[in-house]
Design an enzyme around this catalytic site. Structure first.
Site, short mmCIF file in Angstrom:
data_model
loop_
_atom_site.label_atom_id
_atom_site.label_comp_id
_atom_site.label_asym_id
_atom_site.label_seq_id
_atom_site.Cartn_x
_atom_site.Cartn_y
_atom_site.Cartn_z
N ARG A 42 0.79 -1.22 0.00
CA ARG A 42 0.00 0.00 0.00
C ARG A 42 0.83 1.28 0.00
NH1 ARG A 42 -4.82 -0.54 4.34
NH2 ARG A 42 -5.40 1.40 3.33
N HIS A 88 -7.78 -4.33 -7.23
CA HIS A 88 -7.43 -3.69 -5.95
C HIS A 88 -8.48 -4.02 -4.90
CE1 HIS A 88 -4.88 -0.96 -3.78
NE2 HIS A 88 -5.90 -0.26 -3.36
N TYR A 131 -18.52 12.95 -11.54
CA TYR A 131 -18.51 14.23 -12.25
C TYR A 131 -17.22 14.45 -13.06
CZ TYR A 131 -22.36 15.36 -9.09
OH TYR A 131 -23.54 15.35 -8.40
#
Length: 825
Positions: A42, A88, A131
């Site tokens: 990570r 993932h 968006y």
């Protein structure tokens, strides 16, 4: 109400198992497992491609989805969903945050994702993924190129249903170029971004010189290059980090004093330290004014827009010194910030703290392994294809018999076996012939096959040579690095200052923190102003003003010197530009650079455009003294005009014209010239002319000059300069020839270095003598220079470039260059 449970039947065994464990041991094992997961999966980047697992999965999945730079954007939610569902095993928020960072130009020096929509700013977060839209940025194609050619290992995904690359091919040194930050368990990483052109130049040097030292690499990488620009003040911490992997440096905003109103001066900030937003600066200034820690500020306006970029205007009260106010702001606000370097990355699966040389070596070795594996893959594919083509050519020769064998066979298996025995073919060749379409049996197809056979044999020989010759393999790697730098490289944004006055750490007094008083009193001591070949200005400090050339003939560490002029610290100098203007520049405004190894360094110089406004295309050509006793300044134009003008006759304003230019003409060179000096012209047709400066009488500022060199039709002056009296034997002539129709930077051309003494002088207004014989494909000079040698050349990014050895043939041909040369000094 009590809940009833049925008791177990006595005859049935009660299958209960209780295991006693040590809570401390269980907590330790679980914590270590969690810590390992955070470190390896990570938080820390791989030193080879500079990516964390989530970033690598995003780029790989976007490439797998076909979201190339020439394809339309897609919703970010779609990318996040694909990455989360296939690769993932974490939440969508973490994936989207990583995707956003990859697209932010203020976070990465070379963004890898092309974002469409609101991807946030330094002060505000991004819009929701529904968006925004995204696709791969052009540099990402270099990061993922070759994944289908077995260049890296693939590993299973979290549910063992798919595979993913363990590392990307990474033709870009991403870890050094874009930096990294992350917090793991018990360790963290924070790496500064660098300039791609500089890192690639260092990488190519390491490819060709595997035993290179850190000092060798620092010739190419002088310091970080932050996405926000600004200035780095003090390079000691940078050098510590380059050596040990840990260090810190101070970043400072780019600011200058301007007239914000006709009667009031202000401080205009155009670049902020890395990671600092304008709203944070405004808030700190407001808090400082309220607490009376900052004095002299009346207003702060944020005039930032998309057209002009960052512009923060800080108005200064009448009667306050703007420079003192700016120093105050450096102390009390984020206009000056610190950056701590902690180069921790994964090397062979283990976290290590790496210096600059180790980081570069890991990437270079990775690229060598990628090219080796790719060449092995391509060689096998081409050998396989050549085998099929050879079998098909055999079949076409006896096509009638081939058809007869196939027609008389009971089934495909029998036909395959008979073809193998009759024509001595292999099983793949026989299968390929059986699958062949009849339209491939034409005469034209045979010609195509023979042509393909020749191409395959040539490629197989080339690939075999690459794999068998380590020098050839390294040459391929170096060439690909150069292509990446030429395609995606950009000029340096951050100015590097070895040392500068300004904010210092507060001094403790009786348990309280008290900032020392600001003083702008600087002794008016002798200094020397330097102008580099790439247009950077700086002043020397102390003994560096008279530092001699080093044993390589260099006065600096990361550029070539175009000119210098003596001055005093509180005095002014003039800068002559290509439009015929002379601009007054205060020496105090220039960064003061200490010597590096006994010679002044221009790696921290400042562009002239940060001090005065320049017209589009206007370039600084020379720096001259403005004293009454200064010698006249000689100017030469592209049209062959020469003029001498006295700089001591300077008006009181900050800029004035020193020559009246004809339409389309421009100044190509300028330098102080006494009567016993020599003026030198080099034309684009490689003719060189020099004559006594006394042949050109000094004229007034409005004069247009006189004829200097007679030019052939269609030619122009490539260089103009001055040779001081008594130094002829120290001067060198450098000429670089090329094709006039070639795009800038696409070819190296050829260069020639000859002693200046070989060229005879002629009278003013005449033609010169030939200085360079053109090779095939060359039709003119693209660059010329005459000065005290040895000469030094720099590339388009300011990196050193090699010149050929000195030749005694005055009109000989040049030696081909490996890379384009941008300037000589």
């Amino acid at each position: 109400m009590a809940r009833k449970t049925s008791a177990p039947v006595a005859d049935e065994p009660y299958d209960e198992k209780i295991v006693d464990i040590d809570v401390a041991a269980e907590m330790e094992a679980s914590f270590l497992e969690y810590a390992y997961s955070v470190i390896y999966s990570r938080a820390l980047p791989d030193a080879r491609d500079g990516l964390k697992p989530v970033q690598r999965r995003i780029l790989y999945m976007m490439a797998d989805m076909g979201l190339r730079p020439d394809r339309p954007h897609v919703k970010s939610s779609r990318v996040v969903g694909e990455v989360m569902g296939k690769l993932h095993p974490h939440g969508d928020t973490a994936i989207y945050d990583a995707l956003v960072r990859l697209a932010q130009s203020f976070s990465l020096r070379l963004p890898l994702v092309d974002g469409h929509g609101n991807f946030g700013s330094l002060d505000d977060g991004p819009a929701a993924p529904r968006y925004t839209e995204a696709r791969l940025a052009p540099p990402s194609t270099a990061m993922t190129a070759g994944l289908d050619e077995d260049v890296v290992e693939f590993v299973p995904n979290y549910d063992n249903k798919l595979t993913q690359p363990s590392v990307l091919p990474s033709a870009i040194p991403n870890l050094l170029v874009n930096g990294a930050s992350g917090i793991a368990v018990g360790m963290a990483t924070n790496m500064a971004p660098h300039n791609l052109v500089e890192v690639v130049a260092a990488g190519r040097h390491l490819v060709s010189h595997p035993q290179a030292t850190l000092d060798d690499i620092l010739r190419f990488i002088p310091g970080p290059d932050l996405p926000s620009g600004g200035k780095i003040v003090g390079l000691d911490g940078v050098r510590d980090a380059y050596r040990t992997g840990r260090g810190s440096f101070r970043t400072r905003a780019t600011a200058r004093v301007e007239n914000v109103t006709p009667r009031r001066k202000g401080i205009v900030v155009t670049e902020l330290p890395y990671g600092v937003g304008p709203e944070k600066v405004i808030e700190k200034i407001a808090d400082g004014v309220k607490a009376k820690k900052i004095q002299g500020v009346t207003n702060v306006q944020d005039l930032t827009d998309r057209s002009h970029g960052l512009r923060l205007v800080i108005e200064v009260k009448t009667g306050f010194d703007p420079d003192a106010v700016l120093e105050q702001l450096y102390r009390a606000t984020p206009l000056e910030d610190s950056f701590g370097i902690n180069n921790v990355a994964l090397v062979e699966g283990q976290p290590r703290t790496l210096g600059l040389l180790e980081l570069l070596r890991v990437w270079v070795e990775h690229r060598i392994e990628v090219v080796r594996r790719r060449s092995t893959f391509r060689l096998a594919k081409r050998q396989e294809r050549l085998h099929l083509v050879q079998g098909l050519l055999l079949a076409i020769v006896d096509i009638d018999e081939v058809i007869q064998v196939i027609r008389t066979s009971d089934d495909a298996g029998t036909a395959r076996e008979r073809l193998m025995s009759v024509f001595d073919l292999s099983e793949p060749q026989s299968t390929y012939i059986l699958d062949l379409q009849l339209r491939r049996l034409t005469k034209f197809s045979r010609i195509e096959l023979e042509k393909e056979q020749g191409e395959l044999e040539r490629e197989i020989a080339e690939l075999t040579e690459i794999l068998s010759d380590d020098a050839r393999l390294r040459g391929v790697v170096s060439g690909e690095m150069a292509d990446v730098a030429a395609t995606y490289g950009t000029p340096r944004r951050t100015v590097l200052l070895d040392a500068a006055g300004g904010a210092t750490a507060p001094a403790a007094t009786n348990g309280r923190s008290k900032a020392p008083a600001i003083s702008l009193e600087i002794a008016d001591s002798p200094t020397r102003v330097l102008l580099s070949a790439t247009g950077l200005l700086a002043r020397t400090s102390g003994e560096a003003a008279d530092a001699p050339l080093d044993r390589h003939g260099r006065r600096h560490a990361h550029d070539a010197l175009r000119g210098d002029a003596p001055a005093t610290t509180r005095g002014d100098v003039g800068v002559v530009t290509s439009t015929g203007r002379l601009l007054r520049v205060s020496v105090l405004e220039l960064p003061s650079l200490p010597p590096v190894d006994g010679a002044p360094s221009l790696s921290g110089g400042i562009p002239l455009s940060e001090l005065v406004a320049l017209a589009p295309g206007e370039e600084p050509l020379a720096v001259v003294s403005l004293g009454d006793d200064a010698p006249p300044v000689a100017l030469g134009t592209a049209g062959g005009v020469v003029k001498r003008v006295a700089p001591g006759d300077a008006p009181s304003r900050d800029e004035w014209d020193v020559i009246s230019l004809k339409d389309g003409d421009r100044v190509v060179g300028a330098a102080p010239a006494a009567d016993d000096d020599e003026l030198v012209f080099v034309a684009s047709d490689a003719s060189l002319l020099h004559f006594e400066a006394s042949a050109v009488r000094p004229q007034g500022r409005s004069a247009a000059g006189m004829a200097g060199i007679r030019l052939a039709p269609g030619q122009q002056v490539a260089f103009f300069g001055v040779v001081r009296a008594g130094t002829r034997d120290l001067h060198t002539v450098v000429t670089v020839a090329g094709a006039s129709g070639a795009l800038p930077g696409t070819g190296g051309g050829s260069a020639k270095v000859t002693p200046y003494e070989l060229y005879p002088g002629k009278g003013r207004g005449t033609g010169g003598v030939r200085a360079h014989r053109f090779l095939k494909g060359e039709d003119g000079l693209v660059l010329a220079w005459v000065g005290e040698g040895p000469a030094r050349a720099v590339g388009t990014g300011g990196q050193p470039a090699e010149l050929p050895p000195t030749s005694e043939r005055r009109d000989g041909s040049g030696v081909p260059l490996e890379a384009p040369v941008a300037a000589i000094g």
